[in-house]
Motif scaffolding. Sequence first.
Motif, PDB file in Angstrom:
ATOM      1  N   VAL A 134      38.162  13.652   5.832  1.00 41.27           N
ATOM      2  CA  VAL A 134      38.449  15.089   5.813  1.00 41.27           C
ATOM      3  C   VAL A 134      39.363  15.390   4.636  1.00 41.27           C
ATOM      4  O   VAL A 134      40.085  14.530   4.166  1.00 41.27           O
ATOM      5  CB  VAL A 134      39.132  15.579   7.121  1.00 41.27           C
ATOM      6  CG1 VAL A 134      38.235  15.417   8.320  1.00 41.27           C
ATOM      7  CG2 VAL A 134      40.465  14.893   7.346  1.00 41.27           C
ATOM      8  N   THR A 135      39.301  16.623   4.189  1.00 40.44           N
ATOM      9  CA  THR A 135      40.237  17.083   3.163  1.00 40.44           C
ATOM     10  C   THR A 135      41.518  17.510   3.877  1.00 40.44           C
ATOM     11  O   THR A 135      41.513  17.723   5.107  1.00 40.44           O
ATOM     12  CB  THR A 135      39.657  18.284   2.400  1.00 40.44           C
ATOM     13  OG1 THR A 135      39.516  19.384   3.313  1.00 40.44           O
ATOM     14  CG2 THR A 135      38.321  17.944   1.745  1.00 40.44           C
ATOM     15  N   PRO A 136      42.613  17.685   3.159  1.00 39.78           N
ATOM     16  CA  PRO A 136      43.832  18.188   3.806  1.00 39.78           C
ATOM     17  C   PRO A 136      43.615  19.534   4.501  1.00 39.78           C
ATOM     18  O   PRO A 136      44.130  19.769   5.591  1.00 39.78           O
ATOM     19  CB  PRO A 136      44.827  18.304   2.648  1.00 39.78           C
ATOM     20  CG  PRO A 136      44.376  17.264   1.668  1.00 39.78           C
ATOM     21  CD  PRO A 136      42.866  17.274   1.770  1.00 39.78           C
ATOM     22  N   ALA A 137      42.817  20.402   3.899  1.00 36.95           N
ATOM     23  CA  ALA A 137      42.546  21.710   4.512  1.00 36.95           C
ATOM     24  C   ALA A 137      41.761  21.546   5.814  1.00 36.95           C
ATOM     25  O   ALA A 137      42.036  22.235   6.811  1.00 36.95           O
ATOM     26  CB  ALA A 137      41.771  22.597   3.534  1.00 36.95           C
ATOM     27  N   GLN A 138      40.783  20.629   5.832  1.00 34.29           N
ATOM     28  CA  GLN A 138      40.017  20.390   7.058  1.00 34.29           C
ATOM     29  C   GLN A 138      40.905  19.781   8.143  1.00 34.29           C
ATOM     30  O   GLN A 138      40.788  20.150   9.315  1.00 34.29           O
ATOM     31  CB  GLN A 138      38.834  19.460   6.770  1.00 34.29           C
ATOM     32  CG  GLN A 138      37.753  20.093   5.925  1.00 34.29           C
ATOM     33  CD  GLN A 138      36.718  19.083   5.465  1.00 34.29           C
ATOM     34  OE1 GLN A 138      37.046  17.927   5.156  1.00 34.29           O
ATOM     35  NE2 GLN A 138      35.462  19.505   5.405  1.00 34.29           N
ATOM     36  N   ALA A 139      41.795  18.875   7.756  1.00 36.15           N
ATOM     37  CA  ALA A 139      42.719  18.277   8.730  1.00 36.15           C
ATOM     38  C   ALA A 139      43.597  19.360   9.341  1.00 36.15           C
ATOM     39  O   ALA A 139      43.828  19.372  10.563  1.00 36.15           O
ATOM     40  CB  ALA A 139      43.568  17.194   8.066  1.00 36.15           C
ATOM     41  N   GLN A 140      44.082  20.274   8.517  1.00 38.70           N
ATOM     42  CA  GLN A 140      44.910  21.385   9.012  1.00 38.70           C
ATOM     43  C   GLN A 140      44.114  22.248   9.985  1.00 38.70           C
ATOM     44  O   GLN A 140      44.619  22.655  11.030  1.00 38.70           O
ATOM     45  CB  GLN A 140      45.423  22.229   7.837  1.00 38.70           C
ATOM     46  CG  GLN A 140      46.334  23.363   8.250  1.00 38.70           C
ATOM     47  CD  GLN A 140      47.632  22.868   8.862  1.00 38.70           C
ATOM     48  OE1 GLN A 140      48.175  21.855   8.439  1.00 38.70           O
ATOM     49  NE2 GLN A 140      48.115  23.555   9.863  1.00 38.70           N
ATOM     50  N   GLU A 141      42.858  22.527   9.668  1.00 36.15           N
ATOM     51  CA  GLU A 141      41.984  23.313  10.549  1.00 36.15           C
ATOM     52  C   GLU A 141      41.834  22.619  11.907  1.00 36.15           C
ATOM     53  O   GLU A 141      41.927  23.260  12.965  1.00 36.15           O
ATOM     54  CB  GLU A 141      40.615  23.494   9.902  1.00 36.15           C
ATOM     55  CG  GLU A 141      39.597  24.217  10.773  1.00 36.15           C
ATOM     56  CD  GLU A 141      38.198  24.221  10.168  1.00 36.15           C
ATOM     57  OE1 GLU A 141      37.285  24.714  10.876  1.00 36.15           O
ATOM     58  OE2 GLU A 141      38.004  23.761   9.035  1.00 36.15           O
ATOM     59  N   LEU A 142      41.611  21.318  11.896  1.00 34.82           N
ATOM     60  CA  LEU A 142      41.455  20.568  13.146  1.00 34.82           C
ATOM     61  C   LEU A 142      42.728  20.618  13.979  1.00 34.82           C
ATOM     62  O   LEU A 142      42.683  20.825  15.198  1.00 34.82           O
ATOM     63  CB  LEU A 142      41.049  19.119  12.853  1.00 34.82           C
ATOM     64  CG  LEU A 142      39.648  18.930  12.279  1.00 34.82           C
ATOM     65  CD1 LEU A 142      39.456  17.500  11.787  1.00 34.82           C
ATOM     66  CD2 LEU A 142      38.592  19.284  13.314  1.00 34.82           C
ATOM     67  N   VAL A 143      43.869  20.450  13.343  1.00 35.87           N
ATOM     68  CA  VAL A 143      45.152  20.486  14.053  1.00 35.87           C
ATOM     69  C   VAL A 143      45.380  21.876  14.658  1.00 35.87           C
ATOM     70  O   VAL A 143      45.789  22.002  15.816  1.00 35.87           O
ATOM     71  CB  VAL A 143      46.307  20.090  13.108  1.00 35.87           C
ATOM     72  CG1 VAL A 143      47.664  20.382  13.735  1.00 35.87           C
ATOM     73  CG2 VAL A 143      46.208  18.612  12.738  1.00 35.87           C
TER      74      VAL A 143
END
Length: 163
Positions: A134-143
């Motif tokens: 995942v990209t950092p932005a995708q990780a943030q979305e998941l969190v």
Amino acid sequence: MKVFDLHCGQGHIFEGWFGSEADYQDQQQRGLLECPVCGDGAITKGLSAPRLNLGAAAPQPPSSEASAAVSQQTRGLTTLPGNAPEKLRALQAAWLQLSRQLAQASEDVGTRFTEQALAMHRGEQEEKPIRGQVTPAQAQELVEEGVPIVPLALPKVSGETLQ
């Protein structure tokens, strides 16, 4: 057969077996060398002691030129105290074993991780253990969605058998 102690940019130490020095150089130039612990491709050759069967002659002390060459090669390397190298190797082996277990117990969904994790979290897909990128932005979305994720730097060779 040449056996070299190799080092990655993260400080991991591992052995590499090559048919010759030229074979090592060829693989290094083609970018085929990679740390089995973290996947780093910045590999350097460390000091390795050759084993030569030349008879029973008494060993000669190193020349001042050889000592200077060793000093030049080791400048900047961190010296580990006592049994630290053995502990480091044991830790690396344990991490590689755990990485392999995680890889075997989960499915690699690659770049589809975000979509699949969200689908499982929303009940649109059956839950199963997955791993991917995942990209950092995708990780943030998941969190933010409340998806339980754990970032792990698994080596690429986690699912493979090493010699």
